[in-house]
Design a protein around this motif. Structure first.
Motif, PDB file in Angstrom:
ATOM      1  N   ASP A  14      54.116  22.828  47.825  1.00 40.46           N
ATOM      2  CA  ASP A  14      55.043  23.271  46.784  1.00 40.46           C
ATOM      3  C   ASP A  14      55.000  22.318  45.602  1.00 40.46           C
ATOM      4  N   LEU A  15      55.221  22.887  44.425  1.00 39.86           N
ATOM      5  CA  LEU A  15      55.127  22.154  43.168  1.00 39.86           C
ATOM      6  C   LEU A  15      56.447  22.134  42.399  1.00 39.86           C
ATOM      7  N   HIS A  16      57.354  23.054  42.694  1.00 44.94           N
ATOM      8  CA  HIS A  16      58.585  23.199  41.925  1.00 44.94           C
ATOM      9  C   HIS A  16      58.248  23.268  40.427  1.00 44.94           C
ATOM     10  N   PRO A  17      57.602  24.366  39.972  1.00 47.10           N
ATOM     11  CA  PRO A  17      57.180  24.468  38.569  1.00 47.10           C
ATOM     12  C   PRO A  17      58.330  24.205  37.593  1.00 47.10           C
ATOM     13  N   GLU A  18      57.960  23.624  36.445  1.00 48.15           N
ATOM     14  CA  GLU A  18      58.951  23.211  35.458  1.00 48.15           C
ATOM     15  C   GLU A  18      58.561  23.705  34.067  1.00 48.15           C
ATOM     16  N   ALA A  19      59.492  23.543  33.120  1.00 49.09           N
ATOM     17  CA  ALA A  19      59.225  23.928  31.732  1.00 49.09           C
ATOM     18  C   ALA A  19      58.158  23.033  31.112  1.00 49.09           C
ATOM     19  N   GLU A  20      58.037  21.804  31.595  1.00 55.42           N
ATOM     20  CA  GLU A  20      57.099  20.836  31.025  1.00 55.42           C
ATOM     21  C   GLU A  20      55.678  21.000  31.539  1.00 55.42           C
ATOM     22  N   ASP A  21      55.463  21.841  32.550  1.00 56.16           N
ATOM     23  CA  ASP A  21      54.110  22.018  33.075  1.00 56.16           C
ATOM     24  C   ASP A  21      53.207  22.627  32.006  1.00 56.16           C
ATOM     25  N   HIS A  22      51.916  22.236  32.048  1.00 56.41           N
ATOM     26  CA  HIS A  22      50.964  22.765  31.073  1.00 56.41           C
ATOM     27  C   HIS A  22      49.618  23.136  31.694  1.00 56.41           C
ATOM     28  N   ALA A  23      49.484  22.961  33.036  1.00 55.42           N
ATOM     29  CA  ALA A  23      48.159  23.191  33.633  1.00 55.42           C
ATOM     30  C   ALA A  23      48.244  23.827  35.012  1.00 55.42           C
ATOM     31  N   LEU A  24      49.280  24.594  35.281  1.00 54.81           N
ATOM     32  CA  LEU A  24      49.435  25.179  36.620  1.00 54.81           C
ATOM     33  C   LEU A  24      48.241  26.080  36.950  1.00 54.81           C
ATOM     34  N   GLY A  25      47.612  25.799  38.080  1.00 57.69           N
ATOM     35  CA  GLY A  25      46.489  26.615  38.536  1.00 57.69           C
ATOM     36  C   GLY A  25      45.161  26.292  37.887  1.00 57.69           C
ATOM     37  N   ALA A  26      45.119  25.346  36.946  1.00 56.46           N
ATOM     38  CA  ALA A  26      43.894  25.103  36.190  1.00 56.46           C
ATOM     39  C   ALA A  26      42.741  24.629  37.067  1.00 56.46           C
ATOM     40  N   ASP A  27      43.050  23.888  38.120  1.00 55.73           N
ATOM     41  CA  ASP A  27      41.985  23.301  38.938  1.00 55.73           C
ATOM     42  C   ASP A  27      41.828  23.983  40.295  1.00 55.73           C
ATOM     43  N   ILE A  28      42.360  25.167  40.446  1.00 53.75           N
ATOM     44  CA  ILE A  28      42.215  25.881  41.721  1.00 53.75           C
ATOM     45  C   ILE A  28      40.982  26.775  41.653  1.00 53.75           C
ATOM     46  N   GLU A  29      40.047  26.522  42.556  1.00 56.07           N
ATOM     47  CA  GLU A  29      38.822  27.310  42.645  1.00 56.07           C
ATOM     48  C   GLU A  29      38.755  27.981  44.004  1.00 56.07           C
ATOM     49  N   PRO A  30      38.391  29.256  44.055  1.00 54.61           N
ATOM     50  CA  PRO A  30      38.305  29.956  45.341  1.00 54.61           C
ATOM     51  C   PRO A  30      37.437  29.225  46.363  1.00 54.61           C
TER      52      PRO A  30
END
Length: 665
Positions: A14-30
């Motif tokens: 878990d990441l607890h996404p926030e307003a300050e996030d700017h790269a969620l999912g950017a480095d996830i590769e199948p």
């Protein structure tokens, strides 16, 4: 649909996404996700979709997505888990939602002074139907998830003085005002009113989600656990909780022994990391996590391992390596561990009545640490008894299964439960009361007279191992038919001696004749066909804060008088816990867990290894001569003997967790 509720090993991110996030999912590769899953082979994975800050980590049309979403991480995890036959669940924060209470202030809990809470949503407001249920249904439909795991639920609920809560209170009671604190005689009723409302809230969202998306399996973090020790009253599919990140193995000792008695599939979750002063997210070693997992495995639960990826979703190689090692360790033990059941020995009461009386929150024990309960539990475990932790509703039905009931210093018990305990003793049961508050609740059955007021004393006690201080509140008593098991001595001016008093002796040893006796510390009395022993001071509390071996011996000597023939005895050191269980296939098993180097402080919070211990002698009650005795998971055949219903054997060495498996003849 994946059978999530009966799964054994899982991963939780878990990441607890926030307003300050700017790269969620950017480095996830199948490909990276697939490689992780193939190495670890979990039964299921949880991935984050909305945490306590309230922002979603996916492009929701119901709630508010984090502005930092780069790629749909949840979609990638769904595709790869589906391809490999692995379940997917989501981490979602329920009652605690910082954004929702800012956007919709009328959804927030209201404090007595009219202030709106900045974290907790009201159990009486529109949050459940306005956001939670529609968003969970959206997630379940869009990603075809197998389960939802709601965080921030029972422990996040707060007492509410808002207009909707007050209207419901008035409708139920007729009162137009609500109590503010425990000085008001209605305080207990006010807290009970909120507990009932939480259960209604939980029933509502679990039922509605089941109607909107059939087959999605539901869990509410810590519901129906020691935090909320009430009968299961909502259609949750399994029970789950994440135990303390630092006191992990120690806290799991209590939680596992309780959850295993609820009668539902259950699991506990380790944090794969912890914090220390000025340092965050320090990874735990595989050995430390195996020790934590061992507590869960020895009581039949599923195990879940929690890590934080980077904000972009990347999961470091060292996390994968450690998780794979822990997974292999768990899998080796799965057949004999998962869904095992207890062989009743000692029942230890976790009193819901007392917890609800002491705590000034809706649910949780955070403001009322389980000091008396865990002090008693630790003394019993470190004396090598097999112990189950049960609350009142469980014991009303199952008390007669146990040779001994131990009640730590519970200040409040309902009259029906108290009478049930007395009937149990009358019919031959054995009862040990560890503290003046619970002792006074059974005053008429103790064979003593309670004399005068409670006293704050610097008491000294003597066990077969040595002399110990036990300061605190004591109830003076005079025997009136009871046998005195232990004398309480004056605490000042006591000098160390090499001779010690036998707590069961009638007189005082020569080495203690100069000590001033203050009165009886512990008594034993026959009641009907059974017996009751009581200590009239804070023995369980003092053990919790010291874990002194002399005090452990004192408690053990009391237990030995009431329960002289436990099914298992051993010469293992105190840091080895024991549990007597039957595996799902009926095999009789003695689980041993080596808790050497178990962290109890962040200053020593990250052991690299657990030193082996042994050899360990075991004597086990087995009615018929066994066919085979093995040490698992290695499958090693042990030398053993059997005579007159007792199996005698020796385990050469215990690393972390092992199982003595006894195959019936």
């Amino acid at each position: 649909m994946f059978d999530r509720k009966n799964a054994f090993f899982g991963l939780h991110f878990d990441l607890h996404p926030e307003a300050e996030d700017h790269a969620l999912g950017a480095d996830i590769e199948p490909r990276a996700v697939a490689e992780l899953l193939l190495r670890i082979r979990p039964d299921f994975v949880h991935y984050d979709c909305k945490g306590h800050p309230g922002y979603a980590g996916y492009e929701t049309t119901v709630g508010t997505p984090s502005p930092g979403i780069v790629r749909d991480a949840l979609a990638i995890w769904r595709e790869e888990t589906r391809r490999l036959g692995i379940g997917l669940g989501v981490h979602y924060s329920g009652v605690v939602d910082h954004l929702a209470v800012r956007q919709r202030p009328e959804w927030a809990v209201t404090h007595p002074d009219g202030r709106r809470d900045e974290e907790a949503t009201s159990l009486f407001g529109g949050y459940a139907d306005g956001l939670l249920v529609p968003q969970l249904a959206e997630i379940a439909e869009r990603y075809d998830v197998d389960s939802v795991w709601l965080d921030g639920e029972c422990w996040g609920a707060k007492l509410d003085y808002g207009p909707l809560a007050m209207a419901a209170w008035t409708a139920e009671t007729g009162w137009t005002d609500a109590p503010l604190d425990r000085s008001d005689s209605r305080w207990g009723q006010w807290k009970s009113f909120h507990r009932a409302r939480f259960e209604a809230y939980l029933r509502h969202w679990t039922t509605r989600l089941g109607e909107l998306k059939a087959g999605v399996q539901r869990a509410s973090n810590w519901a129906f656990s020691t935090m909320s020790p009430v009968p299961v009253s909502a259609p949750v599919d399994y029970l789950s909780g994440d135990f303390d990140p630092m006191l992990s193995a120690d806290r799991a000792r209590t939680e596992a022994r309780y959850l295993s008695q609820v009668g539902m599939p259950w699991e506990l979750q380790s944090w794969g990391f912890d914090n220390a002063e000025g340092q965050e997210e320090l990874l735990k070693s595989a050995a430390q996590l195996q020790q934590e997992a061992g507590v869960v495995l020895m009581h039949g639960g599923g195990y879940m391992l929690y890590y934080l990826p980077t904000r972009s979703g990347y999961i470091a190689e060292e996390i994968v390596d450690t998780a794979a090692e822990v997974a292999a360790y768990c899998r080796e033990r799965q057949q004999l561990s998962h869904r095992s059941v207890s062989v009743p020995q000692i029942a230890l009461l976790h009193s819901a009545e007392s917890q609800f009386d002491i705590s000034d929150r809706v649910y949780t024990w955070w403001d009322t640490p389980l000091v008396e309960l865990e002090g008693a539990l630790h003394a019993l475990l470190e004396s090598h008894y097999s112990v189950d932790v049960l609350t009142e509703y469980m014991l009303m039905e199952r008390l007669d299964d146990y040779p001994l009931l131990v009640i730590p210093d519970a200040p409040t018990l309902s009259e029906p439960f108290r009478q049930r305990v007395l009937r149990y003793v009358e019919q031959g049961g054995r009862l040990l009361l560890l503290g003046e508050r619970c002792a006074r609740l059974f005053g008429e059955a103790l064979g003593v007279r309670l004399v005068g007021e409670l006293q704050q004393l610097r008491a000294q006690l003597i066990s077969g191992a040595g002399k110990i201080g036990c300061p605190g509140i004591w109830q003076p008593i005079e025997p009136d038919g009871a046998e005195v098991l232990s004398i309480r001595y004056h605490g000042e001016g006591v000098q160390t001696r090499s001779a010690y008093l036998d707590v069961r002796a009638d007189g005082v040893s020569e080495g203690h004749r100069q000590l001033r006796q203050e009165g009886a510390a512990a008594t034993l009395h026959r009641y009907g066909q059974g017996q009751i022993a009581a200590v009239y001071g804070p023995i369980a509390t003092r053990y919790y804060y010291s874990h002194h071996p002399f005090m452990r011996r004192y408690i053990c000597e009391l237990v030995e008088r009431l329960f002289p023939d436990p099914a298992v005895t051993t010469d293992a050191p105190a840091h080895v816990d024991l549990a007597l269980r039957r595996a799902a296939d009926g095999t009789l098993c003695v689980h041993l867990l080596n808790l050497a180097q178990m962290p109890v402080s962040n200053r020593r919070g990250f052991p690299e290894s657990v030193p082996p211990t042994g050899p360990i002698r075991l004597s086990v009650a087995v009615a018929e001569r066994p066919q085979a005795v093995t040490w698992e998971p290695s499958g090693q055949s042990l030398a053993w003997s059997w005579q007159e219903g007792r199996l005698e054997t020796t385990v050469p060495s215990l690393h972390i967790h092992g199982i003595l498996a006894i195959l019936a003849g």
